[in-house]
Design a protein around this motif. Sequence first.
Motif, PDB file in Angstrom:
ATOM      1  N   VAL A  34       3.751 -57.986  34.472  1.00 57.60           N
ATOM      2  CA  VAL A  34       2.764 -58.795  33.759  1.00 57.60           C
ATOM      3  C   VAL A  34       2.141 -57.987  32.623  1.00 57.60           C
ATOM      4  O   VAL A  34       1.957 -58.497  31.513  1.00 57.60           O
ATOM      5  CB  VAL A  34       1.680 -59.303  34.728  1.00 57.60           C
ATOM      6  N   TRP A  38       2.412 -58.829  28.634  1.00 60.88           N
ATOM      7  CA  TRP A  38       1.214 -58.966  27.815  1.00 60.88           C
ATOM      8  C   TRP A  38       1.291 -58.054  26.585  1.00 60.88           C
ATOM      9  O   TRP A  38       0.904 -58.452  25.491  1.00 60.88           O
ATOM     10  CB  TRP A  38      -0.027 -58.646  28.639  1.00 60.88           C
ATOM     11  N   ARG A  39       1.807 -56.850  26.752  1.00 55.26           N
ATOM     12  CA  ARG A  39       1.955 -55.939  25.609  1.00 55.26           C
ATOM     13  C   ARG A  39       2.943 -56.498  24.583  1.00 55.26           C
ATOM     14  O   ARG A  39       2.728 -56.380  23.381  1.00 55.26           O
ATOM     15  CB  ARG A  39       2.407 -54.567  26.080  1.00 55.26           C
ATOM     16  N   VAL A  41       3.566 -59.681  24.091  1.00 57.95           N
ATOM     17  CA  VAL A  41       2.897 -60.811  23.440  1.00 57.95           C
ATOM     18  C   VAL A  41       1.956 -60.310  22.356  1.00 57.95           C
ATOM     19  O   VAL A  41       1.939 -60.839  21.240  1.00 57.95           O
ATOM     20  CB  VAL A  41       2.131 -61.663  24.484  1.00 57.95           C
ATOM     21  N   ARG A  42       1.174 -59.285  22.663  1.00 60.88           N
ATOM     22  CA  ARG A  42       0.249 -58.736  21.662  1.00 60.88           C
ATOM     23  C   ARG A  42       1.003 -58.168  20.472  1.00 60.88           C
ATOM     24  O   ARG A  42       0.587 -58.352  19.328  1.00 60.88           O
ATOM     25  CB  ARG A  42      -0.616 -57.640  22.283  1.00 60.88           C
TER      26      ARG A  42
END
Length: 51
Positions: A34, A38-39, A41-42
């Motif tokens: 997860v 998230w990294r 996506v950023r």
Amino acid sequence: MDWDTVTLLVLAAFGLAGLILTMAAELLSKIPAVIEAWRRVRATWRGGDDG
């Protein structure tokens, strides 16, 4: 309280404890994936590429 009730309560308690520990282990094993997602996506949101 008779022995049958005590036995069932003990079995139920251990079953519940096992279920909770299994679910916690599954949840904790998924945290690194997860965080990595998230990294990504950023990085995509910023227009860069981290890896």
